[in-house]
Design a protein around this motif. Structure first.
Motif, PDB file in Angstrom:
ATOM      1  N   GLU A 108      10.910  18.888  15.454  1.00 47.99           N
ATOM      2  CA  GLU A 108      10.666  18.642  16.883  1.00 47.99           C
ATOM      3  C   GLU A 108       9.270  19.096  17.284  1.00 47.99           C
ATOM      4  N   GLN A 109       8.844  20.223  16.743  1.00 44.26           N
ATOM      5  CA  GLN A 109       7.503  20.719  17.070  1.00 44.26           C
ATOM      6  C   GLN A 109       6.421  19.815  16.482  1.00 44.26           C
ATOM      7  N   MET A 110       6.647  19.326  15.263  1.00 41.99           N
ATOM      8  CA  MET A 110       5.677  18.431  14.636  1.00 41.99           C
ATOM      9  C   MET A 110       5.594  17.097  15.387  1.00 41.99           C
ATOM     10  N   LYS A 111       6.729  16.654  15.932  1.00 44.46           N
ATOM     11  CA  LYS A 111       6.715  15.435  16.760  1.00 44.46           C
ATOM     12  C   LYS A 111       5.855  15.657  18.000  1.00 44.46           C
ATOM     13  N   ALA A 112       6.007  16.821  18.623  1.00 46.25           N
ATOM     14  CA  ALA A 112       5.228  17.132  19.821  1.00 46.25           C
ATOM     15  C   ALA A 112       3.733  17.169  19.517  1.00 46.25           C
ATOM     16  N   GLU A 113       3.389  17.617  18.305  1.00 49.53           N
ATOM     17  CA  GLU A 113       1.978  17.720  17.917  1.00 49.53           C
ATOM     18  C   GLU A 113       1.466  16.441  17.260  1.00 49.53           C
ATOM     19  N   GLN A 114       2.379  15.485  17.025  1.00 49.67           N
ATOM     20  CA  GLN A 114       2.047  14.234  16.351  1.00 49.67           C
ATOM     21  C   GLN A 114       1.427  14.491  14.971  1.00 49.67           C
ATOM     22  N   ASP A 115       1.996  15.457  14.271  1.00 42.47           N
ATOM     23  CA  ASP A 115       1.586  15.759  12.895  1.00 42.47           C
ATOM     24  C   ASP A 115       2.468  14.915  11.973  1.00 42.47           C
ATOM     25  N   PHE A 116       2.030  13.683  11.711  1.00 45.77           N
ATOM     26  CA  PHE A 116       2.882  12.713  11.035  1.00 45.77           C
ATOM     27  C   PHE A 116       3.140  13.072   9.573  1.00 45.77           C
ATOM     28  N   THR A 117       2.146  13.613   8.907  1.00 43.31           N
ATOM     29  CA  THR A 117       2.335  13.991   7.498  1.00 43.31           C
ATOM     30  C   THR A 117       3.414  15.058   7.368  1.00 43.31           C
ATOM     31  N   SER A 118       3.356  16.075   8.225  1.00 39.37           N
ATOM     32  CA  SER A 118       4.372  17.126   8.178  1.00 39.37           C
ATOM     33  C   SER A 118       5.741  16.587   8.567  1.00 39.37           C
ATOM     34  N   MET A 119       5.769  15.648   9.514  1.00 40.21           N
ATOM     35  CA  MET A 119       7.048  15.047   9.903  1.00 40.21           C
ATOM     36  C   MET A 119       7.710  14.365   8.711  1.00 40.21           C
ATOM     37  N   VAL A 120       6.919  13.622   7.940  1.00 40.13           N
ATOM     38  CA  VAL A 120       7.461  12.944   6.762  1.00 40.13           C
ATOM     39  C   VAL A 120       7.993  13.953   5.754  1.00 40.13           C
ATOM     40  N   GLU A 121       7.226  15.003   5.502  1.00 41.05           N
ATOM     41  CA  GLU A 121       7.641  16.027   4.528  1.00 41.05           C
ATOM     42  C   GLU A 121       8.945  16.700   4.961  1.00 41.05           C
ATOM     43  N   ILE A 122       9.067  16.962   6.255  1.00 40.33           N
ATOM     44  CA  ILE A 122      10.275  17.629   6.744  1.00 40.33           C
ATOM     45  C   ILE A 122      11.470  16.690   6.699  1.00 40.33           C
ATOM     46  N   LEU A 123      11.262  15.425   7.018  1.00 42.67           N
ATOM     47  CA  LEU A 123      12.348  14.452   6.920  1.00 42.67           C
ATOM     48  C   LEU A 123      12.844  14.327   5.478  1.00 42.67           C
ATOM     49  N   ILE A 124      11.935  14.367   4.528  1.00 43.97           N
ATOM     50  CA  ILE A 124      12.329  14.348   3.114  1.00 43.97           C
ATOM     51  C   ILE A 124      13.154  15.589   2.789  1.00 43.97           C
ATOM     52  N   ALA A 125      12.683  16.738   3.254  1.00 49.11           N
ATOM     53  CA  ALA A 125      13.425  17.975   3.002  1.00 49.11           C
ATOM     54  C   ALA A 125      14.814  17.934   3.635  1.00 49.11           C
ATOM     55  N   LEU A 126      14.903  17.404   4.842  1.00 53.39           N
ATOM     56  CA  LEU A 126      16.203  17.273   5.507  1.00 53.39           C
ATOM     57  C   LEU A 126      17.134  16.344   4.724  1.00 53.39           C
ATOM     58  N   SER A 127      16.587  15.240   4.234  1.00 54.31           N
ATOM     59  CA  SER A 127      17.419  14.309   3.471  1.00 54.31           C
ATOM     60  C   SER A 127      17.975  14.987   2.223  1.00 54.31           C
ATOM     61  N   LEU A 128      17.159  15.815   1.586  1.00 54.35           N
ATOM     62  CA  LEU A 128      17.623  16.530   0.396  1.00 54.35           C
ATOM     63  C   LEU A 128      18.678  17.570   0.749  1.00 54.35           C
ATOM     64  N   CYS A 129      18.507  18.237   1.888  1.00 56.96           N
ATOM     65  CA  CYS A 129      19.507  19.207   2.337  1.00 56.96           C
ATOM     66  C   CYS A 129      20.853  18.530   2.575  1.00 56.96           C
ATOM     67  N   TYR A 130      20.811  17.398   3.259  1.00 56.87           N
ATOM     68  CA  TYR A 130      22.059  16.673   3.528  1.00 56.87           C
ATOM     69  C   TYR A 130      22.690  16.186   2.212  1.00 56.87           C
ATOM     70  N   GLN A 131      21.853  15.719   1.295  1.00 60.78           N
ATOM     71  CA  GLN A 131      22.373  15.268   0.004  1.00 60.78           C
ATOM     72  C   GLN A 131      23.048  16.433  -0.738  1.00 60.78           C
ATOM     73  N   GLU A 132      22.395  17.572  -0.754  1.00 64.42           N
ATOM     74  CA  GLU A 132      22.958  18.733  -1.447  1.00 64.42           C
ATOM     75  C   GLU A 132      24.248  19.209  -0.782  1.00 64.42           C
ATOM     76  N   ASN A 133      24.378  18.934   0.508  1.00 62.67           N
ATOM     77  CA  ASN A 133      25.579  19.335   1.235  1.00 62.67           C
ATOM     78  C   ASN A 133      26.667  18.256   1.207  1.00 62.67           C
ATOM     79  N   GLY A 134      26.411  17.165   0.455  1.00 66.19           N
ATOM     80  CA  GLY A 134      27.400  16.100   0.321  1.00 66.19           C
ATOM     81  C   GLY A 134      27.475  15.146   1.492  1.00 66.19           C
ATOM     82  N   GLN A 135      26.436  15.124   2.354  1.00 65.96           N
ATOM     83  CA  GLN A 135      26.412  14.250   3.523  1.00 65.96           C
ATOM     84  C   GLN A 135      25.437  13.099   3.263  1.00 65.96           C
ATOM     85  N   LYS A 136      25.909  12.115   2.475  1.00 74.86           N
ATOM     86  CA  LYS A 136      25.006  11.064   2.020  1.00 74.86           C
ATOM     87  C   LYS A 136      24.504  10.184   3.155  1.00 74.86           C
TER      88      LYS A 136
END
Length: 281
Positions: A204-232
């Protein structure tokens, strides 16, 4: 007319040309070595000599000459202790620098020992004291990480987040970076469910700052977290969002886009993807 090289700067005014950055670092190193030599003429215990040694050590660290940085920092701390005493505030700052130098040189045990000593003896009275405590806690957390002391690391990182929120506020860049580091630590040690809300907060903070590279990296990390938690489903949703964002705003040839595409492919095929050690903000 003298040719002036074009300096490329990123959004934080950091130089992005590696060759030019290396040249400027080397020039800084030479100037600082000259300063140390000049101050040495006044004596090794002169305050200017000690300060110049510490600045030279910092430059050596930036150039990844960690052995020399440790030698310089150790000598500067010993000189400050002898001249001004161990309770002097600038001596304490040099002691923190010494802990950091040990950590960079691959000695987390000694770094941990110094950081713990600083925090045990700390009696913060003003903002400078609190900032020194933050530095000591950050070094301590990193030392715990290097020593694979996960429970101690996350405890200290949680304290760091709370302290930074109090001193800087919840949306300060240092606070947000601390939150992201805690999230990466939790994810890297098998606790993705605890990492998810922290990553979402940083996003949310990166969205406010329009830091697109960090947003992509965090979205990737979130996707991996959900995958590891079994939430495909949630994993795929975040992975697709990372690809969409990166393609539209960074371009198909951007490294973040390629990482996002690879991540989406692996999650779509139920493949295992390595957990990132940290998120660069």
């Amino acid at each position: 007319m003298k040719n002036t090289p074009h300096v490329f700067l990123d959004r934080n005014n950091n130089i992005t040309d590696p060759k030019l950055f290396a040249q400027l670092q080397q020039q800084q190193l030479w100037r600082m070595q000259e300063k140390v030599a000049l101050f040495n003429a006044l004596g090794p215990e002169h305050p200017g000599t000690i300060d110049a040694m510490l600045r030279l050590a910092d430059l050596k660290t930036q150039l990844q000459d960690f052995d020399e940085a440790l030698t310089l920092t150790k000598e500067a701390y010993e000189l400050r202790s002898r001249v001004f005493g161990t309770k002097d505030k600038e001596t304490q700052e040099a002691y923190i620098s010494l802990a950091d130098a040990y950590l960079n040189d691959g000695n987390p045990v000694q770094a941990k020992k110094i950081a713990q000593e600083i925090l045990t003896n700390s009696n913060a009275l003003d903002l400078d004291d609190f900032l020194m405590e933050l530095d000591a806690k950050e070094i301590l957390a990193d030392a715990h990480q290097d020593l694979k002391e996960f429970s101690s690391e996350t405890r200290v990182r949680r304290e760091l987040v709370a302290d930074m929120e109090q001193i800087y506020g919840p949306n300060h860049p240092d606070t947000v970076m601390s939150v992201g580091t805690l999230a990466a630590s939790l994810q890297g040690n098998g606790q993705p469910l605890q990492a998810i809300p922290l990553y979402q907060r940083v996003l949310e903070q990166m969205k406010a700052e329009q830091d697109f590279t960090s947003m992509v990296e965090i979205l990737i990390a979130l996707s991996l977290c959900y995958q590891e938690n079994g939430q495909k489903d949630q994993a795929l949703e975040n992975a697709r969002e990372a690809v969409h964002l990166s393609r539209n705003l960074l371009g198909d040839s951007n490294e973040s886009t390629m990482n996002a595409l690879k991540n989406l492919a692996e999650i779509s095929m139920n493949g295992e993807s390595p957990t990132p050690a940290g998120i660069m903000l």
